[in-house]
Design an enzyme around this catalytic site. Structure first.
Site, PDB file in Angstrom:
ATOM      1  NE  ARG A 162      -0.738   3.104  -9.682  1.00  0.00           N
ATOM      2  CZ  ARG A 162       0.455   3.917  -9.682  1.00  0.00           C
ATOM      3  NH1 ARG A 162       1.221   3.947  -8.555  1.00  0.00           N
ATOM      4  NH2 ARG A 162       0.464   4.930 -10.320  1.00  0.00           N
ATOM      5  CE  LYS A 185      -0.203   1.890 -13.377  1.00  0.00           C
ATOM      6  NZ  LYS A 185      -0.907   2.468 -14.157  1.00  0.00           N
ATOM      7  CG  HIS A 253      -7.764   2.518  -9.746  1.00  0.00           C
ATOM      8  ND1 HIS A 253      -6.291   1.860  -9.307  1.00  0.00           N
ATOM      9  CD2 HIS A 253      -7.416   3.485 -10.863  1.00  0.00           C
ATOM     10  CE1 HIS A 253      -5.375   2.760 -10.053  1.00  0.00           C
ATOM     11  NE2 HIS A 253      -6.150   3.706 -10.732  1.00  0.00           N
ATOM     12  NE  ARG A 256      -3.578   5.376  -7.773  1.00  0.00           N
ATOM     13  CZ  ARG A 256      -2.591   6.095  -7.793  1.00  0.00           C
ATOM     14  NH1 ARG A 256      -2.084   5.778  -6.468  1.00  0.00           N
ATOM     15  NH2 ARG A 256      -1.716   6.526  -8.703  1.00  0.00           N
ATOM     16  CG  HIS A 279      -0.411  10.339 -11.190  1.00  0.00           C
ATOM     17  ND1 HIS A 279      -1.493  11.329 -11.196  1.00  0.00           N
ATOM     18  CD2 HIS A 279      -0.895   9.289 -11.245  1.00  0.00           C
ATOM     19  CE1 HIS A 279      -2.663  10.540 -10.738  1.00  0.00           C
ATOM     20  NE2 HIS A 279      -2.327   9.204 -10.988  1.00  0.00           N
ATOM     21  CE1 TYR A 288      -8.466  11.048  -9.438  1.00  0.00           C
ATOM     22  CE2 TYR A 288      -6.179  11.969  -9.968  1.00  0.00           C
ATOM     23  CZ  TYR A 288      -7.167  10.768  -9.663  1.00  0.00           C
ATOM     24  OH  TYR A 288      -6.539   9.413  -9.952  1.00  0.00           O
TER      25      TYR A 288
END
Length: 307
Positions: A162, A185, A253, A256, A279, A288
């Site tokens: 990110r 995150k 982004h 990524r 994730h 994806y």
């Protein structure tokens, strides 16, 4: 809006945000979004019932009250995606508040989120991603700034970072090792491999940079020596995409997204890609798969003799 809410609720809100900040390591922008969403909900309930909403009335919210709030939000033009985000924040607050105050939060927690179509990631094609990196380097007059911009975008694409993760790197990471420990995150750490192209790009940038490399200073510097602002990366990519004729979705982004999609196309394991991206849920990474399938169907439809 705050004056529509009782002091006890205002205090509870502040305590909850402190809880999110301390235990969940939530970013300040996330906390502001939480606060805006929940305060808007509480302000509506105050006006809906026509009196000040302290902890007592808020604990007695009904299913009907929840429907009224959601209808009000949709009536003022709030989209399904935004309303789902607000409802999620409200539920998180209520779950915490009910545990603290000892009331039953079922009416709030059982409220169904509005359905919406999730947007698929918009990756660049492999040649477009490579062209973006090369074209970004041509935007700056100073050679060290050009090298810096190229290094940042190479890190986004080559390591799947990110923009916030790339710009949080410090001089302690120099020279770049074969793997980096990235804090993403929620404070979750992951290990990502560093490709040679990223190592070379960062080394070139540091060789040209007028700013000394210090262990605790930002790796990527602005022209005055401070931390590089993510907006500067966005702007240089905007210029590059216009020159290349790429869509507005060609953002930092998107690099990524491209990293993940190109790995999947090359036969990468979905679980491994989930770990590389950081994730929390495999369902996020599975988006994806849909992108790759959509690409294959597009190729099929264009090549099919009956198309």
């Amino acid at each position: 809006m705050a004056r529509l809410i009782s002091p006890s609720l205002t205090h509870a809100m502040a305590a909850w945000l402190d809880h999110c900040r301390a235990l969940n390591d939530a970013a300040e922008n996330t906390l502001k979004a939480y606060q805006t969403d929940v305060m808007g909900f509480l302000a509506f309930m105050t006006q809906h019932h026509g009196d000040a909403q302290g902890l007592g009335p808020i604990a007695r919210i009904t299913v009907s009250d929840m429907r009224a709030w959601m209808a009000h939000e949709r009536g003022r033009g709030v989209g399904a995606r935004s309303l789902a985000r607000s409802l999620s924040a409200v539920k998180t607050f209520y779950r915490w508040l009910s545990e603290r105050e000892g009331f039953e939060p079922t009416a709030v927690l059982s409220t169904r989120s509005p359905k919406f179509t999730k947007k698929l990631p918009r990756p660049l094609a492999i040649d477009a991603a490579a062209a973006m990196i090369d074209t970004v380097e041509l935007q700056a007059r100073d050679s060290w700034v050009a090298a810096r911009d190229m290094a940042v975008v190479t890190m986004l694409y080559g390591c799947g970072l990110r923009i916030s993760e790339a710009l949080s790197l410090t001089g302690a990471s120099v020279p770049l090792p074969d793997t980096l420990v990235i804090k993403g995150k929620g404070g979750k750490e992951r290990i990502v491999p560093v490709i040679d192209a990223a190592k070379d790009a960062v080394a070139t940038y540091l060789r040209l940079s007028p700013h000394p490399v210090e262990q605790h200073s930002p790796l990527f510097r602005g022209t005055r020596g401070g931390a590089l602002n993510p907006r500067m990366v966005q702007k240089v990519m905007e210029k590059a995409r216009l020159q290349l004729g790429l869509p507005a979705t060609a953002t930092p982004h998107a690099m990524r997204h491209s990293f993940a999609t190109h790995l999947l196309t090359a036969g990468g394991d979905l679980r491994a890609i989930q770990e590389l991206l950081g994730h929390a849920s495999l369902s996020t990474t599975q988006a994806y798969t849909a992108v790759d399938t959509a690409h294959l169907m597009d190729v099929y439809n264009r090549a099919h003799p009956k198309a």
